[in-house]
Motif scaffolding. Structure first.
Motif, PDB file in Angstrom:
ATOM      1  N   TYR A  28      29.328  -5.910  12.421  1.00 37.43           N
ATOM      2  CA  TYR A  28      30.109  -6.430  11.296  1.00 37.43           C
ATOM      3  C   TYR A  28      30.971  -5.329  10.676  1.00 37.43           C
ATOM      4  O   TYR A  28      32.179  -5.507  10.469  1.00 37.43           O
ATOM      5  CB  TYR A  28      29.169  -7.020  10.238  1.00 37.43           C
ATOM      6  N   SER A  29      30.356  -4.189  10.360  1.00 38.99           N
ATOM      7  CA  SER A  29      31.098  -3.114   9.694  1.00 38.99           C
ATOM      8  C   SER A  29      32.161  -2.534  10.622  1.00 38.99           C
ATOM      9  O   SER A  29      33.274  -2.200  10.185  1.00 38.99           O
ATOM     10  CB  SER A  29      30.146  -2.009   9.225  1.00 38.99           C
ATOM     11  N   THR A  31      33.748  -4.150  13.010  1.00 39.52           N
ATOM     12  CA  THR A  31      34.831  -5.131  13.092  1.00 39.52           C
ATOM     13  C   THR A  31      35.750  -5.029  11.875  1.00 39.52           C
ATOM     14  O   THR A  31      36.978  -5.024  11.998  1.00 39.52           O
ATOM     15  CB  THR A  31      34.249  -6.564  13.190  1.00 39.52           C
ATOM     16  N   GLN A  32      35.135  -4.926  10.694  1.00 36.41           N
ATOM     17  CA  GLN A  32      35.923  -4.793   9.462  1.00 36.41           C
ATOM     18  C   GLN A  32      36.737  -3.500   9.462  1.00 36.41           C
ATOM     19  O   GLN A  32      37.893  -3.473   9.020  1.00 36.41           O
ATOM     20  CB  GLN A  32      35.003  -4.835   8.239  1.00 36.41           C
ATOM     21  N   LYS A  35      39.779  -3.909  11.804  1.00 37.65           N
ATOM     22  CA  LYS A  35      40.797  -4.768  11.181  1.00 37.65           C
ATOM     23  C   LYS A  35      41.561  -4.015  10.093  1.00 37.65           C
ATOM     24  O   LYS A  35      42.793  -4.067  10.014  1.00 37.65           O
ATOM     25  CB  LYS A  35      40.130  -6.012  10.581  1.00 37.65           C
ATOM     26  N   THR A  36      40.831  -3.297   9.261  1.00 41.78           N
ATOM     27  CA  THR A  36      41.460  -2.576   8.144  1.00 41.78           C
ATOM     28  C   THR A  36      42.364  -1.465   8.645  1.00 41.78           C
ATOM     29  O   THR A  36      43.495  -1.296   8.151  1.00 41.78           O
ATOM     30  CB  THR A  36      40.371  -2.000   7.213  1.00 41.78           C
TER      31      THR A  36
END
Length: 306
Positions: A28-29, A31-32, A35-36
């Protein structure tokens, strides 16, 4: 914070295999983060040996390598992709360990660490250096000592007195760590810890069984702004690894004074360890009878609780 223009390509190191109940937060982290970073205009290269993750979907990184997370493979990727910086704090202990191994071997010359630099990672992960840092800033610690072989470990355990807690350095999910109630249990536990630790180091500490366990998720930026994302309370007391415990956020049984003390301590710890940017996890324990608060450890990365 203004966008940095001195770096272009960033290598994000994933956490590798995921087992049920563990490490999905790194997917999750990660992936974020991908994206960022892409939204900010950086070119993102990802390595993760686990194809069954969200972060390895084609739309997240500009280039994705599903390869073993080893120094040799990462070195080849850095050269092939002209990587300027690496982000190892989103891939759990796997990413931190491989990044540190490469740094110690001189394989990352000219490559910048984002989030936490090698000195901060070592200070946060090495039990001896961490304890020294905590004493320097006035934090209370359990009575403990480090051992590097079984003979040392046995001597220290007898001095501290049973039951004792043994914790292996540079491991994830409590690997090589546990509680021993007698010398026979301790021999087995200590040897497992020495084998599990990549630097053959274990910390032997006084028992905290029955104490309440809390965690603070903290974020700091380059301008030294610090925030508490959330406080976390472990449903189970000390003695059950936090990753195996039910956790509740926010913490429910802290008094306001205890919470503020824990908050201030967390900020002091991040500054002393030297985490420049990003998230960290700081763990505390409180004696329910006396209110004594001690620091257990900190992870210069996101953790399972994050």
């Amino acid at each position: 914070m203004p966008k940095r223009t001195d770096i272009n390509t960033i290598l994000l190191i994933g956490s590798g295999p995921i087992v049920i109940g563990q490490a999905c937060e790194f997917d999750y982290s990660g992936t974020q983060a991908a994206k960022t970073l892409k939204e900010l205009g950086y070119r993102v290269v990802l390595i993760n040996s686990n194809p069954a993750t969200i972060m390895t979907d084609p739309e997240f990184a500009d280039r994705t390598y599903i390869e073993p997370i080893t120094p040799e493979i990462i070195s080849k990727i850095i050269k092939a992709e002209n990587v300027d910086a690496i982000l190892p704090t989103m891939g759990g202990q796997t990413a931190l360990n491989v990044a540190m191994d490469m740094n110690d071997a001189g394989m990352l010359d000219g490559i910048e660490f984002l989030g936490a630099n090698p000195a901060a990672i070592k200070k946060g992960e090495d039990r001896h250096l961490f304890n020294e840092a905590m004493i320097k800033i006035g934090m209370d610690l359990p009575k403990s000592a480090n051992a590097y072989n079984l003979e040392e470990a046995l001597t220290l355990a007898k001095e501290i007195g049973f039951p004792v807690i043994s914790r292996a350095s540079f491991t994830m999910a409590g690997g090589g760590s546990g509680v021993a109630y007698n010398i026979d249990e301790f021999k087995k536990l200590a040897q497992e810890g020495l084998d599990a630790s990549p630097i053959s180091e274990i910390e032997i500490m006084e028992s905290l069984l029955g104490w309440k366990e809390y965690e603070m998720e903290v974020i700091r930026d380059k301008a030294d702004n610090c925030i508490i994302v959330c406080s976390i309370e472990n449903f189970d007391p000390m003695g059950t690894h936090t990753g195996d415990s039910i956790t509740i956020a926010p913490a429910l049984t802290l008094t306001d004074k205890e919470y503020q003390n824990m908050r201030d301590a967390s900020f002091k710890i991040l500054r002393e360890i030297g985490v420049d940017t990003g998230g960290s996890n700081v763990q505390f324990s409180i004696n329910p009878d006396t209110g004594r608060m001690i620091v257990i450890e900190m992870n210069p990365r996101v953790s399972r609780s994050s």
